[in-house]
Write an enzyme that holds these catalytic residues in place. Structure first.
Site, PDB file in Angstrom:
ATOM      1  N   ARG A  36      20.840  18.434  -4.963  1.00 36.08           N
ATOM      2  CA  ARG A  36      20.811  17.599  -6.171  1.00 36.08           C
ATOM      3  C   ARG A  36      21.657  18.200  -7.296  1.00 36.08           C
ATOM      4  O   ARG A  36      22.212  17.453  -8.110  1.00 36.08           O
ATOM      5  CB  ARG A  36      19.377  17.383  -6.632  1.00 36.08           C
ATOM      6  CG  ARG A  36      18.694  16.322  -5.786  1.00 36.08           C
ATOM      7  CD  ARG A  36      17.272  16.099  -6.212  1.00 36.08           C
ATOM      8  NE  ARG A  36      16.743  14.865  -5.646  1.00 36.08           N
ATOM      9  CZ  ARG A  36      15.453  14.591  -5.524  1.00 36.08           C
ATOM     10  NH1 ARG A  36      14.551  15.465  -5.930  1.00 36.08           N
ATOM     11  NH2 ARG A  36      15.066  13.447  -5.003  1.00 36.08           N
ATOM     12  N   GLY A 359      14.101  12.594  -0.401  1.00 33.25           N
ATOM     13  CA  GLY A 359      14.326  14.003  -0.717  1.00 33.25           C
ATOM     14  C   GLY A 359      14.209  14.890   0.509  1.00 33.25           C
ATOM     15  O   GLY A 359      15.075  15.737   0.775  1.00 33.25           O
ATOM     16  N   GLY A 383      12.022   8.327  -4.018  1.00 34.21           N
ATOM     17  CA  GLY A 383      11.225   7.231  -4.562  1.00 34.21           C
ATOM     18  C   GLY A 383      12.087   6.150  -5.182  1.00 34.21           C
ATOM     19  O   GLY A 383      11.818   4.958  -5.022  1.00 34.21           O
TER      20      GLY A 383
HETATM   21  P1  ADP Z   1      11.202  11.723   2.225  1.00 32.50           P
HETATM   22  O1  ADP Z   1      11.062  12.767   1.137  1.00 32.50           O
HETATM   23  O2  ADP Z   1      12.477  11.891   2.995  1.00 32.50           O
HETATM   24  O3  ADP Z   1      10.987  10.333   1.706  1.00 32.50           O
HETATM   25  P2  ADP Z   1       8.454  12.032   3.016  1.00 32.50           P
HETATM   26  O4  ADP Z   1       8.190  12.770   1.736  1.00 32.50           O
HETATM   27  O5  ADP Z   1       7.875  10.706   3.171  1.00 32.50           O
HETATM   28  O6  ADP Z   1      10.051  11.987   3.286  1.00 32.50           O
HETATM   29  O7  ADP Z   1       7.922  12.884   4.231  1.00 32.50           O
HETATM   30  C1  ADP Z   1       8.381  14.181   4.514  1.00 32.50           C
HETATM   31  C2  ADP Z   1       7.299  14.991   5.148  1.00 32.50           C
HETATM   32  O8  ADP Z   1       6.731  14.331   6.255  1.00 32.50           O
HETATM   33  C3  ADP Z   1       7.836  16.313   5.664  1.00 32.50           C
HETATM   34  O9  ADP Z   1       7.282  17.360   4.899  1.00 32.50           O
HETATM   35  C4  ADP Z   1       7.355  16.350   7.112  1.00 32.50           C
HETATM   36  O10 ADP Z   1       6.840  17.601   7.496  1.00 32.50           O
HETATM   37  C5  ADP Z   1       6.271  15.307   7.112  1.00 32.50           C
HETATM   38  N1  ADP Z   1       6.005  14.796   8.453  1.00 32.50           N
HETATM   39  C6  ADP Z   1       6.841  14.162   9.278  1.00 32.50           C
HETATM   40  N2  ADP Z   1       6.247  13.917  10.459  1.00 32.50           N
HETATM   41  C7  ADP Z   1       5.004  14.424  10.397  1.00 32.50           C
HETATM   42  C8  ADP Z   1       3.896  14.488  11.282  1.00 32.50           C
HETATM   43  N3  ADP Z   1       3.988  13.996  12.511  1.00 32.50           N
HETATM   44  N4  ADP Z   1       2.786  15.083  10.861  1.00 32.50           N
HETATM   45  C9  ADP Z   1       2.711  15.601   9.610  1.00 32.50           C
HETATM   46  N5  ADP Z   1       3.710  15.558   8.720  1.00 32.50           N
HETATM   47  C10 ADP Z   1       4.841  14.988   9.100  1.00 32.50           C
HETATM   48 MG    MG Z   2       9.298  13.622   0.186  1.00 32.40          MG
END
Ligand code: ADP
Ligand code: MG
Length: 402
Positions: A36, A359, A383
């Protein structure tokens, strides 16, 4: 869209309040991913090169505490971010140890044309995120005296009606920065006329974050692939055992509705067929590949399995447009980053327009060693990009249009 761009303005000798998104992940005071900061460099360099005095406003993390003193005490401070910015710019960056107090005033007074300063974490001021309009406006007034012009370039925060994002630009002439322009340009391509097949890949932790996006993209997407933590609620909705996996039980009925709606609209909603099931949530946990139909009640799903990796890669192969948000597994643990890597890899092979949003997804792409240039666009706003794709009004964008 009637946003003014930087190129419409003469900024020479002008003091610019630049709202940037420097909200990087930290391990203690160490920055674990400076994406970022790098994404904010072009606008900072442009303003500085054109002779502006650049004052950067940004937030970091979620400071806790009832008043300024408690929050400043607890941190996190933006000081390490200002230091990293200085390294990347290759020149000094002044740092104010408060947001709108004596240090900020002195720092601003000391700037020459082309200089860059960072004010301390704007969320140390509780009014920054207040729901009380007058509290936010009061903080915005204290900040407005520092500058002549506001530039909004903190895309990751534009979905927040916060003082430095929404109220401050109401008080000053304003323009959108290059990063905000680029982000809006890309996201509008996804929502207006994405070239088919349009494949959406969603992962990450919780469906509650992303149901709105799915609902809105059902109109436009040809396929929606769902993995990661959020997929267990979908699998549970279909009656599968998910053991100790992440589950949002209160979202099962909403998810069931989404599944039915996808069917009505003939959107191909693709769920995992096999999973990596671990004994516990740890980097070295014992784990096996299991079919979704045979998920053990005492295990926890941490990644998609090999058949799902192949299935998702197939569904991506002929895509013309891809939007990916959310890791497919617990990528922070290398043993469970295989699915995320495979999907990222499949996306880099797509001959079309590919966008990574979120993120953690952006951090995962970089942590796994992919070149950013292998993707069409990596959004800095998790978000914010989701809310844009949900069709919501983004206060930090609409204020720049006024
Ligand atoms: P982004 O920031 O890209 O929008 P999110 O914040 O929604 O993504 O999700 C990211 C988190 O989801 C990561 O920390 C990852 O470890 C977690 N995650 C992905 N798959 C699983 C899973 N099967 N069980 C637990 N956590 C998970
Ligand atoms: Mg996230």
């Amino acid at each position: 869209m009637a946003m003014r761009s930087l190129d419409d303005l003469d900024v020479s000798g002008v003091t610019v309040l630049l709202r940037a998104d420097l909200n990087v992940p930290l391990d203690g005071a160490a920055i674990t991913d400076d994406g970022r900061i790098r994404a904010s460099l072009p606008v900072i360099e442009k303003l500085s090169a054109r002779g502006a005095k650049v004052i950067i406003l940004a937030h970091l993390g979620r400071p806790k505490g009832g008043d300024y003193a408690e929050r400043a005490e607890g941190g996190p401070s933006l000081a390490p971010v200002a230091a990293r910015l200085s390294e990347l710019l290759g020149k000094p960056v002044a740092f104010a140890t408060d947001v709108a107090g004596e240090s900020a005033a002195a720092t601003v007074a000391g700037l020459a044309d082309g200089d860059v300063a960072v004010l301390e974490n704007v969320r140390f001021e509780p009014a920054e995120t207040s729901k009380d309009d007058s509290a936010r406006l009061e903080l915005a007034r204290r900040l407005a005296v520092f500058g002549d012009l506001y530039v909004g370039d903190g895309f990751g925060a534009v979905h927040r009606k916060h003082a430095s994002v929404y109220d401050l630009p109401l008080l000053l002439p304003h323009a959108a920065g290059d990063l905000v322009w680029a982000e809006v340009d890309v996201l509008s391509r996804l929502t207006s006329s994405p070239e088919a097949p349009f494949v959406v890949v969603l992962g990450g932790a919780k469906p509650s974050d992303k149901l709105g996006v799915i609902a809105n993209l059902l109109d436009r997407a040809d396929r929606i692939l769902i993995g990661g933590g959020m997929s267990y609620t979908f699998l549970a909705a279909q009656g599968y055992e998910v053991g100790k996996s992440l589950l949002e039980a209160d979202k099962i009925s909403a998810v069931t509705e989404i599944i039915a709606e996808a069917e009505r609209r003939e959107v191909d909603l693709v769920l995992p067929v096999d999973l990596v099931a671990a004994t516990n949530f740890a980097p070295d946990a014992d784990h096996d590949v299991v079919q979704v139909k045979e998920f053990p009640a005492d295990r926890e799903g941490v990644d998609i399995g090999p058949a799902t990796r192949e299935l998702f890669a197939d569904k991506l192969a002929d895509a013309s447009t891809v939007f990916w948000n959310g890791p497919l597994g617990v990528f922070e643990f290398p043993a469970f980053a295989v699915g995320t890597r495979a999907v990222a890899d499949a996306i880099t092979r797509v001959d079309g327009f590919t966008v990574v949003g979120g993120g953690d997804s952006a951090a995962a792409v970089r942590a796994l060693g992919f070149e950013e240039s292998a993707f069409g666009h990596i959004s800095t706003g998790g978000g914010a990009s989701l809310e844009y794709l949900e069709g919501k009004d983004l206060p930090g964008i609409s204020v720049l249009e006024g």
